[in-house]
Every structure is written in C-alpha cells, then in structure tokens.
Scaffold this active site. Structure first.
Site, PDB file in Angstrom:
ATOM      1  N   ARG A   1     -69.611  87.261  17.596  1.00 14.45           N
ATOM      2  CA  ARG A   1     -69.389  88.634  18.097  1.00 14.45           C
ATOM      3  C   ARG A   1     -68.091  89.073  17.854  1.00 14.45           C
ATOM      4  NH1 ARG A   1     -73.529  90.218  21.799  1.00 14.45           N
ATOM      5  NH2 ARG A   1     -72.276  91.818  22.565  1.00 14.45           N
TER       6      ARG A   1
ATOM      7  N   CYS B   1     -66.731  92.301  21.425  1.00 12.01           N
ATOM      8  CA  CYS B   1     -66.355  90.983  21.732  1.00 12.01           C
ATOM      9  C   CYS B   1     -67.428  90.367  22.582  1.00 12.01           C
ATOM     10  CB  CYS B   1     -65.094  91.150  22.740  1.00 12.01           C
ATOM     11  SG  CYS B   1     -63.940  92.370  22.081  1.00 12.01           S
TER      12      CYS B   1
ATOM     13  N   TRP C   1     -63.115  90.667  19.257  1.00  8.55           N
ATOM     14  CA  TRP C   1     -62.950  91.547  17.929  1.00  8.55           C
ATOM     15  C   TRP C   1     -62.005  92.548  18.401  1.00  8.55           C
ATOM     16  CZ3 TRP C   1     -64.017  96.535  16.310  1.00  8.55           C
ATOM     17  CH2 TRP C   1     -63.850  96.629  14.769  1.00  8.55           C
TER      18      TRP C   1
ATOM     19  N   GLU D   1     -69.062  92.135   2.031  1.00  7.69           N
ATOM     20  CA  GLU D   1     -68.801  91.743   3.250  1.00  7.69           C
ATOM     21  C   GLU D   1     -68.521  90.112   3.680  1.00  7.69           C
ATOM     22  OE1 GLU D   1     -71.499  92.251   6.598  1.00  7.69           O
ATOM     23  OE2 GLU D   1     -73.507  91.866   5.310  1.00  7.69           O
TER      24      GLU D   1
ATOM     25  N   GLU E   1     -77.893  97.256  -0.430  1.00 11.25           N
ATOM     26  CA  GLU E   1     -78.034  96.057   0.333  1.00 11.25           C
ATOM     27  C   GLU E   1     -77.164  94.590  -0.472  1.00 11.25           C
ATOM     28  OE1 GLU E   1     -77.927  95.044   3.046  1.00 11.25           O
ATOM     29  OE2 GLU E   1     -78.716  92.956   3.012  1.00 11.25           O
TER      30      GLU E   1
ATOM     31  N   LYS F   1     -73.899  92.926   1.104  1.00  8.97           N
ATOM     32  CA  LYS F   1     -74.012  91.512   1.363  1.00  8.97           C
ATOM     33  C   LYS F   1     -72.767  90.705   0.606  1.00  8.97           C
ATOM     34  CE  LYS F   1     -76.248  90.659   4.097  1.00  8.97           C
ATOM     35  NZ  LYS F   1     -76.699  91.883   4.377  1.00  8.97           N
TER      36      LYS F   1
ATOM     37  N   HIS G   1     -73.771 110.156 -13.914  1.00 13.83           N
ATOM     38  CA  HIS G   1     -73.005 111.156 -12.880  1.00 13.83           C
ATOM     39  C   HIS G   1     -71.789 110.811 -12.387  1.00 13.83           C
ATOM     40  CE1 HIS G   1     -76.729 113.621 -13.672  1.00 13.83           C
ATOM     41  NE2 HIS G   1     -77.352 112.640 -13.148  1.00 13.83           N
TER      42      HIS G   1
ATOM     43  N   LYS H   1     -70.818  90.272  14.651  1.00 15.25           N
ATOM     44  CA  LYS H   1     -72.166  90.318  14.530  1.00 15.25           C
ATOM     45  C   LYS H   1     -72.780  91.724  15.339  1.00 15.25           C
ATOM     46  CE  LYS H   1     -76.213  88.814  12.992  1.00 15.25           C
ATOM     47  NZ  LYS H   1     -76.589  88.960  11.676  1.00 15.25           N
TER      48      LYS H   1
ATOM     49  N   ASN I   1     -65.773  93.618  27.294  1.00  7.63           N
ATOM     50  CA  ASN I   1     -66.454  93.907  25.989  1.00  7.63           C
ATOM     51  C   ASN I   1     -66.506  95.614  26.153  1.00  7.63           C
ATOM     52  OD1 ASN I   1     -67.425  94.317  23.472  1.00  7.63           O
ATOM     53  ND2 ASN I   1     -69.641  93.737  24.358  1.00  7.63           N
ATOM     54  N   GLY I   2     -66.003  96.203  25.133  1.00 10.33           N
ATOM     55  CA  GLY I   2     -66.149  97.839  25.176  1.00 10.33           C
ATOM     56  C   GLY I   2     -64.825  98.437  24.838  1.00 10.33           C
TER      57      GLY I   2
HETATM   58  C1  AGP Z   1     -75.365  93.451   7.950  1.00  4.83           C
HETATM   59  O1  AGP Z   1     -75.121  92.277   6.942  1.00  4.83           O
HETATM   60  C2  AGP Z   1     -73.981  93.557   8.703  1.00  4.83           C
HETATM   61  N1  AGP Z   1     -73.500  92.668   9.566  1.00  4.83           N
HETATM   62  C3  AGP Z   1     -74.130  95.083   9.540  1.00  4.83           C
HETATM   63  O2  AGP Z   1     -74.115  96.031   8.583  1.00  4.83           O
HETATM   64  C4  AGP Z   1     -75.187  95.287  10.335  1.00  4.83           C
HETATM   65  O3  AGP Z   1     -76.539  95.193   9.712  1.00  4.83           O
HETATM   66  C5  AGP Z   1     -75.067  96.420  11.099  1.00  4.83           C
HETATM   67  O4  AGP Z   1     -73.895  96.291  11.872  1.00  4.83           O
HETATM   68  C6  AGP Z   1     -76.430  96.903  11.890  1.00  4.83           C
HETATM   69  O5  AGP Z   1     -76.345  95.708  13.312  1.00  4.83           O
HETATM   70  P1  AGP Z   1     -77.718  95.596  13.860  1.00  4.83           P
HETATM   71  O6  AGP Z   1     -78.927  95.463  12.964  1.00  4.83           O
HETATM   72  O7  AGP Z   1     -77.643  94.696  14.830  1.00  4.83           O
HETATM   73  O8  AGP Z   1     -77.852  97.106  14.769  1.00  4.83           O
END
Ligand code: AGP
Length: 600
Positions: free
Chosen positions: A27, A2, A74, A480, A473, A477, A496, A595, A98-99
């Site tokens: 966030r 959050c 969040w 998500e 990756e 991308k 496999h 984020k 937040n937490g």
């Molecule tokens: C990446 O596109 C994602 N949003 C997520 O996997 C991110 O890379 C991951 O949460 C790690 O975040 P950080 O690099 O801030 O530690």
C-alpha cells in the site's frame, strides 16, 4: 495509499505490527514506523525506505509492548524521509494516518499559535497536536479525539495511542478504509484484512464516520455523534497463501501464473452470481462503466462486449474525470464500478456521485467487504485471491471474466444473440484456462523479448478494436514496473501523429489476432516497418501466416476473437515482467506507486 496497523492484547504486539506492515507494504513503501506504549511512556521508532530498514533497527534496539500502532507510507505531503514517516507523536499522543487532511495548513497555523512545535512537513502531524490541545483542556481521551476529528476536513483512517491510557487503542475512519480484527489473544486494526494478525478469526469493517475503542478483550464502536452502537464481528479466515511467493521471485510472477486457475474460479462463481442479480437487463437502455488504471482498460474491453454481444450502449469513464463532466446518466440506469482493491478513492467518489444521481450501482471488486463493495447496491467478487504485486495482473483478467459473463447474460436476456452463438461463446470461454496455460508455456519467448527492451528508452503498443484497450494496458504494465516510457495507441491513430515517434529500432508491439481488423492492423505494421521501427507482433496461429518475412513475432493460441483480450493480457504482462526483471527494478513495489490509491 498508506497502510496502518494497530494491536492491543495480552502479549508482545511488536512482531504482529511488523507482520501486519509486511502484509500491507504494497500500500506504500516510502517509510515505515511503529509506536508502542510502556509504563505510561510512548516510544516511536521510524525509518525511511522499505520496512526492512525499520525491522533492522528494531533488531538492534528491540521493543516490546501490549499496545502499539504501525504505518507504512506512500508520501502525499512531505518528502519520503524519516521525519515525515508515521507515527506522528508528541509527549501524550501518537497517531498513524491513511488519507489527506485538507485543512491542515489552517490547523497547523492555529496549533503553532497555541504553542505546538511541528517536526514534519506532513498534513498528519496536526492530528496528535489537535488531540493534545483538547486533552490539555481536561477532556478524557475519547472526547478529546471526538472533538479533534470534528475539526478535520478530508479523509482519514487513523490509529491513536494515548500515553495516559494504557488500556486502550483508538481508531476512526472517514473516507479511508479501516477494519478491526479479533482473536482469542486480543484485538487489532488495519487498513485492510491483510494487515490483521494471522490469529484473527473475526472482523468488523468500520463504517463512514465511526470510531472504535479497543481493549485487550473488548471493543466498542462509536458513531459520528459519539454515541456507542452495537455491531457484531463477522467470522473471517485469512488467505495465508497470498502472503508467500512460493518459488517465484516476485508476487507478480506468481500472480501471472495463477491466472488459469483464477479465471476458471471466477467464471464458475460468476456463472452463479450473475443470474441472481436483481437487475432487469432487458430494460437497460444504457450502461455506464467507471474505473481507474488497469481496471479502466477492463471497462474499455467491456464496452466492445456489451455493445457487440448485448447491443446495449455503454459509456466508459476514468473515475477521476467522471463526476466532473456532469455526465447525462439515463434515469434509473445501471452504473458499473470496477476496482481490484475496492478502495480506490477516485472510483469510490464516482460511485457516490452516481448513487446520488439515482443510478443502480453494481461493483466488480476483488476484495470482499471493501468500501466500494459495501456501498454498491450489488457487488460481484472476482475470485483472483489477494493480489499483492502493485501491477494488476490476475485481477484484470478476472475482471474481464466477470464482464464477459455479464455481457453474455445481458445479451441472452435481451435475445440479442442467438442460442448457438451464446453456446459457442460459452464453450470458448471454458477453453480459456487451457489456452492461458499454453501461453504461459512459451514464457521463454516473452522473456527474450522483454529482456531485449533493457537498452530501449521507448516502447509502443498498437492494436485495433478490442485489442486497443490491451495496447493501453500493455503500455501501462511496462511503464509502471520497468520505468521505460511506453505508450499505447489505436493502430489507426499512428498516422495522425504518433508515427513521428517511429525511428530505426524503436520497439512497437503489434497486437494482431486473426479478427476482422487484421488486414488493417497489418497495414499499420508495414507503416512502422517502412520507417525502421522494430515490430514485435503478438499473433495467433492463423494471423501469423499473414506476417511479413523476418518480422519478430510470438504466436499465441487461437481463440474466439472476442476473447483475445484475456489471452493477450498474459502476453503483455510477461513482456513487462521480464523487461523489469532485466532492468532490475522492484517489480512488486515499483517506485512512487502503491497498490491501493485511497487518495484522490
Ligand atoms: C494497475 O497495474 C495499476 N496498479 C493501477 O492502474 C490500478 O489498476 C488502479 O490504481 C486501479 O486500482 P483498483 O482496481 O484497485 O481500483
């Protein structure tokens, strides 16, 4: 996950609260709310959904005050609805958090027995009632807060308003980040510096267990034992640029297009930072690299680089698994932690574990002053600038830039690579910004391919060697931000099991740079095509000459095969971006994500 904000000063703080929440909405964006203090009354307004819903409500029923707190959520405990939105308030206390409060159920039962009535399903709501319990015993706000915090297990960064204390705003942190800001107009607080009002020119990061009491012109820091401690604010300048999309529809698109500059900037700074590191790379017998998500894929690429270029064995771990496998870390070894936000709870917990095991801790972060940076022995900062899009793009390639430099420096320190090879690679690295711009220059081709995924329900990415992490990756991308099911595989793994998923028309992205594994990758391509799969090949000017007739492909510029991950990252980012754009998702703030993942 959050975001919290708070402000106390000589004028109306509500616009600042909304500005701060807007800057940290990445966030978490399930709901938003503010609470303000006026004439010994607490007023709380909150709305589910995006911040704009709250702003709309406030335009209809304006509020103003000299002191207030705000929150963008969040959801961890309790659905993302208005009741569960923060701030959580009772008659005397209002809290943003937040937490995660891990013992909230026990506390909830105890407080219910003490006569408190709960409105929400959240863990957070125990905090205002717990503080009130001690207020009712006659304790002043600071002491009531201090005692209440001692009853909490888990992680928190909180902002607190007391109805009877119009002159102060309170804050505390344990396990979640919190930063204070000051300007000539007043004081404020936030989950990170993006939350602070644009007038702020001095900041102070709260350390673990610390509390703060803010008034209009002063602040005081209190340690975990309730004792005041002296700490100075540090000069700070906002990176305002990050808060505008310029001509781009989404921050993610802007950030993809910044990568030639951010890579150049990062290489330039890393060139100077790495040799200054007090690490004896010559004596390193093993390196451990730990991260989450996209940052973990940077770690996977780095493993190839350190082992091929510097001849140093590397162990890589997803942070949420690392400490639970009882890793055998080499004594006095080097552990590297990669994190864009510098606040990822899983990565921070892994860092603390490794530190306790006697490891030298090096972090690679994009946010100066972040908790991971501050808890490392040494930290290298990527020069990507604030990354607002939840999907990491420019931070990822900047991480790769730092890791490439580190591997080169390590190889050079250990005489593991010839001077000519090191010079060649440095030369190749210097051409990357131009090659990135060339790749961005054919965005229309990625747009066409991305848009064609709109009608698909699955997509696969395959690659071998150093392209394997990029296949993972690319899948991350795409999934998500477009919500399409996407999966990455080592190309050699298809036979496999995963090849059972191939049926006519299924899109399979084949990462096929002209490296030593090209021939095998092309065999895997044929296996997919033989089963009707729709292969889309990401090739370069040399490998494209070996592709079967009529296969869909996009040709990227040639570069040293060891550096292809940086270039192919641009390609998979653009494919994902245009697929999401065509599907119509919220590219910058995809559902269920945030984020910075500051909960484990
Ligand atoms: C990446 O596109 C994602 N949003 C997520 O996997 C991110 O890379 C991951 O949460 C790690 O975040 P950080 O690099 O801030 O530690």
């Amino acid at each position: 996950m959050c975001g919290i904000v708070g402000s106390i000063n000589h004028y109306d703080i509500v616009p600042d609260l909304l500005e701060g929440l807007g800057n940290i909405e990445y966030r978490g964006y399930d709901s938003a709310g503010i609470a303000v203090l006026n004439n010994n009354e607490l007023t709380t307004i909150k709305r589910s959904g995006k911040l704009r819903n709250l702003a709309q409500e406030l335009s209809l029923k304006p509020l103003s005050s000299h002191a207030g707190i705000g929150h963008t959520r969040w959801a961890t405990h309790g659905k993302p609805n208005e009741t569960n939105a923060h701030p959580h308030s009772n008659h005397d206390v209002s809290v943003v958090h937040n937490g995660i409060i891990e013992n909230y159920l026990d506390l909830r039962n105890w407080l219910t027995a003490e006569g408190f009535r709960f409105q929400s399903d959240t863990d957070t709501e125990v905090i205002p009632h717990l503080i009130s319990l001690f207020l009712e015993q006659g304790l002043p706000p600071q002491e009531a807060l201090n005692i209440a915090l001692k009853h909490l297990d888990g992680a928190f960064a909180i902002g607190v308003l007391f109805r009877r204390d119009a002159e102060h705003l309170y804050a505390a942190r344990r396990g979640s980040p919190l930063v204070l800001g000051q300007s000539d107009l007043g004081l404020c607080l936030g989950s990170d510096t993006m939350a602070l009002t644009s007038s702020v020119d001095r900041v102070l990061y709260l350390e673990e267990g610390e509390q703060a009491r803010l008034s209009r012109d002063h602040f005081c820091i209190i340690d975990a034992n309730g004792q005041p401690i002296k700490r100075e604010m540090k000069l700070f300048s906002h990176q305002i640029d990050s808060q505008s999309k310029q001509s781009h529809q989404f921050y993610m698109h802007k950030e993809i297009h910044q990568q030639a500059d951010t890579i150049r900037e990062t290489f330039y700074h890393t060139q100077r930072q790495v040799p200054e590191l007090p690490i004896n790379f010559k004596q390193l017998d093993r390196i451990s690299i730990v991260a989450c998500g996209t940052s973990y894929y940077a770690a996977m690429v780095a493993k190839y680089w350190f082992e091929q270029i510097a001849k140093v064995p590397v162990d890589i771990d997803v942070a949420s698994e690392f400490r639970y496998r009882d890793p055998l870390l080499s004594p006095h070894g080097l552990s590297i932690f990669i994190s864009q936000s510098g606040e990822t709870a899983d990565t921070l917990a892994a860092l603390r574990y490794a530190k306790n095991q006697g490891q030298k801790i090096l972090s690679i972060v994009n946010v100066a002053g972040s908790t991971i940076a501050r808890e490392s022995h040494f930290s290298l900062q990527t020069q990507a600038g604030p990354e607002v899009g939840v999907a990491s793009t420019k931070a990822f390639t900047a991480q790769l830039a730092v890791l490439a430099k580190l591997a080169l420096h390590t190889g050079h320190s250990r005489n593991a690579m010839s001077f000519s090879d090191a010079s060649h690679l440095m030369q190749e690295i210097s051409t990357l910004p131009g090659l990135i711009n060339m790749t961005l220059g054919v965005e229309d081709q990625f747009k066409t391919i991305g848009e064609s995924l709109k009608a698909c329900s699955n997509a696969f990415f395959i690659g071998r060697g150093i392209s394997y992490p990029l296949a993972l990756e690319g899948a991350l991308k795409l999934k998500e931000i477009s919500y399409l099911h996407a999966e990455g595989f080592g190309a050699g793994e298809l036979k496999h099991g995963p090849i059972a998923l191939i049926e006519p028309g299924v899109p399979v992205f084949v990462l096929a740079p002209s490296d030593s594994l090209l021939e095998k990758t092309l065999s895997n391509l044929e296996e997919v095509m033989a089963r009707g799969g729709r292969c889309i090949v990401l090739a370069d000017q040399r490998s494209c000459r070996h592709l079967p007739e009529n296969v869909e492909s996009i040709t990227l510029p040639d570069c040293d095969s060891r550096l292809t991950p940086i270039l192919y990252a641009i390609a998979v980012q653009l494919i994902a971006y245009h697929a999401a754009l065509a599907i119509g998702t919220d590219v910058d703030q995809p559902r269920n994500l945030a984020k910075s993942v500051t909960v484990e």
